[in-house]
Design a protein around this motif. Structure first.
Motif, PDB file in Angstrom:
ATOM      1  N   ASP A   1       0.827  -1.330  -0.011  1.00 47.40           N
ATOM      2  CA  ASP A   1       0.034   0.099  -0.100  1.00 47.40           C
ATOM      3  C   ASP A   1       0.839   1.195  -0.050  1.00 47.40           C
ATOM      4  O   ASP A   1       0.614   2.044  -0.788  1.00 47.40           O
ATOM      5  CB  ASP A   1      -0.950   0.031   1.218  1.00 47.40           C
ATOM      6  CG  ASP A   1      -1.885  -0.944   1.168  1.00 47.40           C
ATOM      7  OD1 ASP A   1      -2.396  -1.465   0.112  1.00 47.40           O
ATOM      8  OD2 ASP A   1      -2.616  -1.343   2.282  1.00 47.40           O
TER       9      ASP A   1
ATOM     10  N   GLU B   1       1.085   4.058  -3.111  1.00 42.28           N
ATOM     11  CA  GLU B   1       0.730   5.589  -2.725  1.00 42.28           C
ATOM     12  C   GLU B   1       1.880   6.246  -3.143  1.00 42.28           C
ATOM     13  O   GLU B   1       2.045   7.445  -3.941  1.00 42.28           O
ATOM     14  CB  GLU B   1       0.420   5.781  -1.279  1.00 42.28           C
ATOM     15  CG  GLU B   1       0.117   7.016  -1.059  1.00 42.28           C
ATOM     16  CD  GLU B   1      -0.270   7.108   0.502  1.00 42.28           C
ATOM     17  OE1 GLU B   1      -0.233   8.512   1.104  1.00 42.28           O
ATOM     18  OE2 GLU B   1      -0.478   6.176   1.181  1.00 42.28           O
TER      19      GLU B   1
ATOM     20  N   THR C   1     -12.199   7.300   1.187  1.00 43.09           N
ATOM     21  CA  THR C   1     -11.395   7.407   2.399  1.00 43.09           C
ATOM     22  C   THR C   1     -11.738   5.998   3.221  1.00 43.09           C
ATOM     23  O   THR C   1     -12.796   5.620   2.968  1.00 43.09           O
ATOM     24  CB  THR C   1     -11.677   8.560   3.298  1.00 43.09           C
ATOM     25  OG1 THR C   1     -12.999   8.730   3.504  1.00 43.09           O
ATOM     26  CG2 THR C   1     -11.052   9.993   2.637  1.00 43.09           C
ATOM     27  N   PRO C   2     -10.648   5.543   4.018  1.00 37.45           N
ATOM     28  CA  PRO C   2     -10.947   4.531   4.824  1.00 37.45           C
ATOM     29  C   PRO C   2     -12.028   4.736   5.597  1.00 37.45           C
ATOM     30  O   PRO C   2     -12.398   5.619   6.102  1.00 37.45           O
ATOM     31  CB  PRO C   2      -9.610   4.220   5.500  1.00 37.45           C
ATOM     32  CG  PRO C   2      -8.327   4.924   4.877  1.00 37.45           C
ATOM     33  CD  PRO C   2      -9.341   5.968   4.020  1.00 37.45           C
TER      34      PRO C   2
ATOM     35  N   TYR D   1     -12.196   3.182   8.713  1.00 35.13           N
ATOM     36  CA  TYR D   1     -11.632   3.419  10.031  1.00 35.13           C
ATOM     37  C   TYR D   1     -10.306   3.290   9.911  1.00 35.13           C
ATOM     38  O   TYR D   1      -9.528   2.909   9.116  1.00 35.13           O
ATOM     39  CB  TYR D   1     -12.163   2.079  10.688  1.00 35.13           C
ATOM     40  CG  TYR D   1     -11.171   2.001  12.227  1.00 35.13           C
ATOM     41  CD1 TYR D   1     -11.613   2.827  13.211  1.00 35.13           C
ATOM     42  CD2 TYR D   1     -10.368   0.949  12.323  1.00 35.13           C
ATOM     43  CE1 TYR D   1     -10.960   2.686  14.241  1.00 35.13           C
ATOM     44  CE2 TYR D   1      -9.493   1.075  13.581  1.00 35.13           C
ATOM     45  CZ  TYR D   1      -9.950   1.895  14.310  1.00 35.13           C
ATOM     46  OH  TYR D   1      -9.411   1.734  15.705  1.00 35.13           O
ATOM     47  N   GLU D   2      -9.653   4.412  10.190  1.00 34.50           N
ATOM     48  CA  GLU D   2      -8.399   4.819  10.421  1.00 34.50           C
ATOM     49  C   GLU D   2      -7.783   4.363  11.972  1.00 34.50           C
ATOM     50  O   GLU D   2      -7.960   5.123  12.616  1.00 34.50           O
ATOM     51  CB  GLU D   2      -7.959   6.185   9.973  1.00 34.50           C
ATOM     52  CG  GLU D   2      -6.640   6.226   9.654  1.00 34.50           C
ATOM     53  CD  GLU D   2      -6.045   5.816   8.432  1.00 34.50           C
ATOM     54  OE1 GLU D   2      -4.784   5.583   8.654  1.00 34.50           O
ATOM     55  OE2 GLU D   2      -6.701   5.716   7.433  1.00 34.50           O
ATOM     56  N   PRO D   3      -6.764   3.454  12.013  1.00 38.89           N
ATOM     57  CA  PRO D   3      -6.350   2.947  13.365  1.00 38.89           C
ATOM     58  C   PRO D   3      -5.537   4.255  14.099  1.00 38.89           C
ATOM     59  O   PRO D   3      -4.796   5.059  13.233  1.00 38.89           O
ATOM     60  CB  PRO D   3      -5.596   1.941  13.239  1.00 38.89           C
ATOM     61  CG  PRO D   3      -5.849   1.324  11.802  1.00 38.89           C
ATOM     62  CD  PRO D   3      -6.411   2.386  10.843  1.00 38.89           C
ATOM     63  N   PRO D   4      -5.557   4.516  15.254  1.00 34.76           N
ATOM     64  CA  PRO D   4      -4.896   5.710  16.001  1.00 34.76           C
ATOM     65  C   PRO D   4      -3.103   5.462  15.570  1.00 34.76           C
ATOM     66  O   PRO D   4      -2.676   6.467  15.726  1.00 34.76           O
ATOM     67  CB  PRO D   4      -5.397   5.639  17.183  1.00 34.76           C
ATOM     68  CG  PRO D   4      -6.066   4.200  17.495  1.00 34.76           C
ATOM     69  CD  PRO D   4      -6.306   3.754  16.033  1.00 34.76           C
ATOM     70  N   SER D   5      -2.905   4.341  15.630  1.00 35.83           N
ATOM     71  CA  SER D   5      -1.146   4.055  15.504  1.00 35.83           C
ATOM     72  C   SER D   5      -1.130   2.882  14.851  1.00 35.83           C
ATOM     73  O   SER D   5      -1.880   2.132  14.159  1.00 35.83           O
ATOM     74  CB  SER D   5      -0.676   4.040  17.098  1.00 35.83           C
ATOM     75  OG  SER D   5      -1.174   2.750  17.528  1.00 35.83           O
ATOM     76  N   GLY D   6       0.349   2.856  14.497  1.00 37.17           N
ATOM     77  CA  GLY D   6       0.774   1.645  13.647  1.00 37.17           C
ATOM     78  C   GLY D   6       0.631   0.490  14.499  1.00 37.17           C
ATOM     79  O   GLY D   6       0.606  -0.492  14.000  1.00 37.17           O
TER      80      GLY D   6
ATOM     81  N   GLU E   1      -2.863  -0.997  14.087  1.00 38.82           N
ATOM     82  CA  GLU E   1      -2.958  -1.382  13.000  1.00 38.82           C
ATOM     83  C   GLU E   1      -2.167  -2.706  12.699  1.00 38.82           C
ATOM     84  O   GLU E   1      -2.830  -3.874  12.193  1.00 38.82           O
ATOM     85  CB  GLU E   1      -2.099  -0.577  11.886  1.00 38.82           C
ATOM     86  CG  GLU E   1      -2.600  -0.985  10.326  1.00 38.82           C
ATOM     87  CD  GLU E   1      -2.144   0.215   9.447  1.00 38.82           C
ATOM     88  OE1 GLU E   1      -2.141  -0.234   8.191  1.00 38.82           O
ATOM     89  OE2 GLU E   1      -1.554   1.160   9.987  1.00 38.82           O
TER      90      GLU E   1
END
Length: 135
Positions: free
Chosen positions: A39, A43, A58-59, A61-66, A69
């Motif tokens: 990904d 990009e 757009t996604p 849900y965007e996780p708050p941190s790596g 994720e």
């Protein structure tokens, strides 16, 4: 070593080589993030070719941190592995049941016979406690 065991060993060695060789050979050393996901690579390529590109969506849900994720990805992998293990276990159980039913139908096993012990301990006379059954 049987033919299947040799094939399984070769496949295991091939998978290990695919996992270890890129690290040993340093194939990603020239990059900022050597083994980033597809990904991120896609990009970067898109923004390099078309700087004005706007994503279509757009996604959800965007996780708050790596770390979150990575945890979600690991959970997804574990669930997938569980589904596959359940499926293959179910297939094996059905095949064993069909073999037992065929053996009973052919008269090799009567319905009163216990199911065979997978370890083979009973067939060799092991695993029976004669002291507990003696008067």
């Amino acid at each position: 070593m049987s033919r299947n065991a040799r094939i399984n060993t070769l496949l295991l060695l091939a998978v290990a080589a695919l996992a270890v060789l890129p690290l040993v050979l340093g194939l990603g050393d020239h990059k900022e993030e050597p083994f980033a996901g597809a990904d991120g690579e896609a990009e970067a390529a898109i923004t390099e070719l078309e700087p004005d590109y706007e994503p279509w969506f757009t996604p959800l849900y965007e996780p708050p941190s790596g770390e979150v994720e990575s945890a979600l990805f690991s959970l997804q992998a574990a669930l997938g592995a569980g589904v596959l293990a359940y499926y293959f276990g179910l297939r094996k159980g059905r095949r064993q049941g069909e073999e037992r039913a065929a053996a009973r139908r052919d008269g090799d096993i009567t319905p009163d016979d216990p199911a065979p012990d997978p370890s083979g301990a009973r067939s060799r006379g092991e695993g029976t406690d004669t002291a507990a059954t003696a008067p």
